[in-house]
Design an enzyme around this catalytic site. Sequence first.
Site, PDB file in Angstrom:
ATOM      1  N   ASP A  19       0.876  -1.176   0.000  1.00  0.00           N
ATOM      2  CA  ASP A  19       0.000   0.000   0.000  1.00  0.00           C
ATOM      3  C   ASP A  19       0.908   1.217   0.000  1.00  0.00           C
ATOM      4  OD1 ASP A  19      -3.226   0.338   0.731  1.00  0.00           O
ATOM      5  OD2 ASP A  19      -2.007   2.132   1.096  1.00  0.00           O
TER       6      ASP A  19
ATOM      7  N   GLY B 112       1.868   1.425  -6.183  1.00  0.00           N
ATOM      8  CA  GLY B 112       1.642   0.148  -6.865  1.00  0.00           C
ATOM      9  C   GLY B 112       2.083   0.183  -8.322  1.00  0.00           C
TER      10      GLY B 112
ATOM     11  N   CYS C 117     -15.217  -0.726  -4.836  1.00  0.00           N
ATOM     12  CA  CYS C 117     -16.482  -0.684  -4.097  1.00  0.00           C
ATOM     13  C   CYS C 117     -17.300   0.509  -4.577  1.00  0.00           C
ATOM     14  CB  CYS C 117     -16.237  -0.656  -2.596  1.00  0.00           C
ATOM     15  SG  CYS C 117     -15.314   0.781  -2.048  1.00  0.00           S
TER      16      CYS C 117
HETATM   17  C1  SAM Z   1      -9.996   0.092  -1.473  1.00  0.00           C
HETATM   18  S1  SAM Z   1      -8.625   0.339  -0.466  1.00  0.00           S
HETATM   19  C2  SAM Z   1      -8.007  -1.281  -0.263  1.00  0.00           C
HETATM   20  C3  SAM Z   1      -8.794  -2.102   0.712  1.00  0.00           C
HETATM   21  C4  SAM Z   1      -8.137  -3.432   0.975  1.00  0.00           C
HETATM   22  N1  SAM Z   1      -7.919  -4.167  -0.262  1.00  0.00           N
HETATM   23  C5  SAM Z   1      -8.909  -4.321   1.940  1.00  0.00           C
HETATM   24  O1  SAM Z   1      -9.666  -5.188   1.490  1.00  0.00           O
HETATM   25  O2  SAM Z   1      -8.754  -4.166   3.161  1.00  0.00           O
HETATM   26  C6  SAM Z   1      -7.490   1.045  -1.567  1.00  0.00           C
HETATM   27  C7  SAM Z   1      -6.102   1.261  -1.003  1.00  0.00           C
HETATM   28  O3  SAM Z   1      -5.279   1.734  -2.082  1.00  0.00           O
HETATM   29  C8  SAM Z   1      -4.242   2.508  -1.521  1.00  0.00           C
HETATM   30  N2  SAM Z   1      -3.627   3.254  -2.642  1.00  0.00           N
HETATM   31  C9  SAM Z   1      -4.023   4.420  -3.197  1.00  0.00           C
HETATM   32  N3  SAM Z   1      -3.221   4.731  -4.236  1.00  0.00           N
HETATM   33  C10 SAM Z   1      -2.309   3.734  -4.329  1.00  0.00           C
HETATM   34  C11 SAM Z   1      -1.206   3.482  -5.187  1.00  0.00           C
HETATM   35  N4  SAM Z   1      -0.901   4.317  -6.182  1.00  0.00           N
HETATM   36  N5  SAM Z   1      -0.477   2.373  -4.985  1.00  0.00           N
HETATM   37  C12 SAM Z   1      -0.779   1.512  -3.979  1.00  0.00           C
HETATM   38  N6  SAM Z   1      -1.792   1.719  -3.139  1.00  0.00           N
HETATM   39  C13 SAM Z   1      -2.562   2.800  -3.309  1.00  0.00           C
HETATM   40  C14 SAM Z   1      -4.942   3.329  -0.472  1.00  0.00           C
HETATM   41  O4  SAM Z   1      -4.021   3.791   0.502  1.00  0.00           O
HETATM   42  C15 SAM Z   1      -5.961   2.321   0.091  1.00  0.00           C
HETATM   43  O5  SAM Z   1      -5.445   1.716   1.252  1.00  0.00           O
END
Ligand code: SAM
Length: 492
Positions: A154, A182, A252
Site C-alpha cells: 500500500d 503500486g 467498491c
Molecule cells: C480500497 S482500499 C483497499 C482495501 C483493501 N484491499 C482491503 O480489502 O482491506 C485502496 C487502497 O489503495 C491505496 N492506494 C491508493 N493509491 C495507491 C497506489 N498508487 N499504490 C498503492 N496503493 C494505493 C490506499 O491507501 C488504500 O489503502
Amino acid sequence: MSRKKKLTPQSISREEAQSAALERFKPLITSEDFRLMLADLARPLPLAFRTNPLKIKHRAEQEWASRYGWKLDPVPYCPTGFWVTEGRESVSMTMEHRMGHYYIQDAASMLPVELFDMDGLEHPLVLDLAASPGGKTTHLSARLRDRGLVIANDSAADRITALRLVLQTWGSTNAAVTRFPGEKFGRWYPETFDRILLDAPCSMQSLRSSESHPMRPITAREQEGLARRQGSLLAAAIAALKVGGQVVYSTCTLAPEENEAVLDEIIRHFGSSVHVEPLEERLPSPAPALAEAYGQSFDPQVVNAARLWPHRFHTSGFFAALIRKTGSIGFPQETPPDRPLSLVGQTPLATAQAHKIRSFFLDRYGHDLDAILSEHQLQLWQSPTGIFAVPLAYLERFSGLPCQLLGLKLAEKSADEWIPAHDWVARFSSKFTSGSLVIPPELVPSWLRGEDLELASPNSGVVILFDPDGRCLGRGRSSGGKIKNLLPRRLI
Ligand SMILES: C[S@@+](CC[C@H](N)C(=O)[O-])C[C@H]1O[C@@H](n2cnc3c(N)ncnc32)[C@H](O)[C@@H]1O
C-alpha cells in the site's frame, strides 16, 4: 409521539451523496431492477464475517452460533463467509474476534479473492497491490493455506500499521508488507506473479454508506483522476503478472467510469494479451457488467465482469473482474530498490541459535518448530525486535525490496529463556502440547480485560493459557501463585 431522526452534517452529506448517485445510476438499470434495488437499500445490511481456516477447526462457526445465539446465513459465493442475521452477542465483542478466528468484512468484499483459481498452485507468488487495511490480504493468505508468498503493498504511510496488525492478528506467516506506489511493480517485477489482486482506490459510490466506506459527493474531476490512477495500477498489475496468471480488479463503487470504462481501456491497450473471464460458474446467479453506459459502448468482453447492484446478493454495491494474461506485453523496466535486510538489522539466525530455539520450544511446549518451518517453507531470522519465521519465497525473489513486515514473529529473548510471541501462539495454539494451563471459566473475563490472576500453575515461566473449551487465551508468566497477563495491549 414519533421521534425525529437527528441529522448530523455528515449524515446529511451521506444521504445527499446517496440520492445523487441513485439519480446518476438510474439510467443504467431497468425500472424493475431500480425498484428492487430501492427496496433492498431500505433493508439494513447484517454484519458478515469470514472465518480463518489457518486457526480454527472445520465448522467452528456452528459452535460460535450456539455459544452466542447467532443465526448464520452463508454468503453464497464464499464458503468461509457468513452473515449474522440474529444474535445475543455482537460479532465485534467476542474472544474469537480478538484472537483472529474470523474477520468482519462486508459480504461484497468477499467476492474478489474467491474469483481466483488456486488449485494446483503449490507455492505461488501473489501480490495485493493496494492492500490496506488488509481484509482481502487475509483472504488471500487463507486461500493459499499460508503457502508461497503474499506481498501486501500500500502506498499510504499512515495505512501501513493497520495492515501489519491485521496480518499479525490473522496469523499469516507467508506475508510481507511493502509501501510503494503500486504503479512501480510492473516495471520492477515484469511477469513475476501468479496472482495479483488490485482492489483499487475508488470513489466508494456503493450506495450503502458505512463507517469504513462513507459515501460522499464526488466531482467529475476527482472521478477522472481516480479512473486514470485505476488504469495505471491495472496496467502495472498486468505487466507484473506471469503469462497464464490471473488479475482480479475490484472496486467498491458502481460508477462505470471506474469499472467498465477502465476495463475497456485496458483491453484496447493490451489487445489479445488479456482476456476478461466469464464468471457464471463462480456466482450463484448472473451479475453481468454493463455493455454500455452514458452513450459509450464497451468491448464485448467487459460484460463478463461482475457488477453487484446492491439487490443482486443483498450487499453493498461492488464491481469485480477476473482477467487472464494470455500473452507477453512490452512494458518499460526499471531496477527495483535493493536494500539488504542486514542494513535494518535482520540476519539469518545462526545454526547453533536456531538449534537452541528449536530444542527450547520442543522441550518446554512440545512444539515442533521444524515441522511448521518445513510445511510453510519458512526460515528463522533475527531482527532487533525478536525472532521471525520468514517466507523463503521472499528471500529467494525479493530480498532487496525494503519491507515493513516480513513473516510472523516467533519469539523474543529474555534473560536465559525464549518468550513465544503472542501472534505465533494464537496461530499455532493447537501445536503447543505442554507448558500450558487451563483457567477456570469465571476468571476468563478478567483475563481478557488484561488483569493478572491469582492462580497457581505447575509450570513456572511463560505458560500458554486456554479456557475449558480449549480456546487459546495467549500467554501468561507464572510465578509465586500468580499469572501475569501478557496479552498484547491492542487486544485488551
Ligand atoms: C480500497 S482500499 C483497499 C482495501 C483493501 N484491499 C482491503 O480489502 O482491506 C485502496 C487502497 O489503495 C491505496 N492506494 C491508493 N493509491 C495507491 C497506489 N498508487 N499504490 C498503492 N496503493 C494505493 C490506499 O491507501 C488504500 O489503502
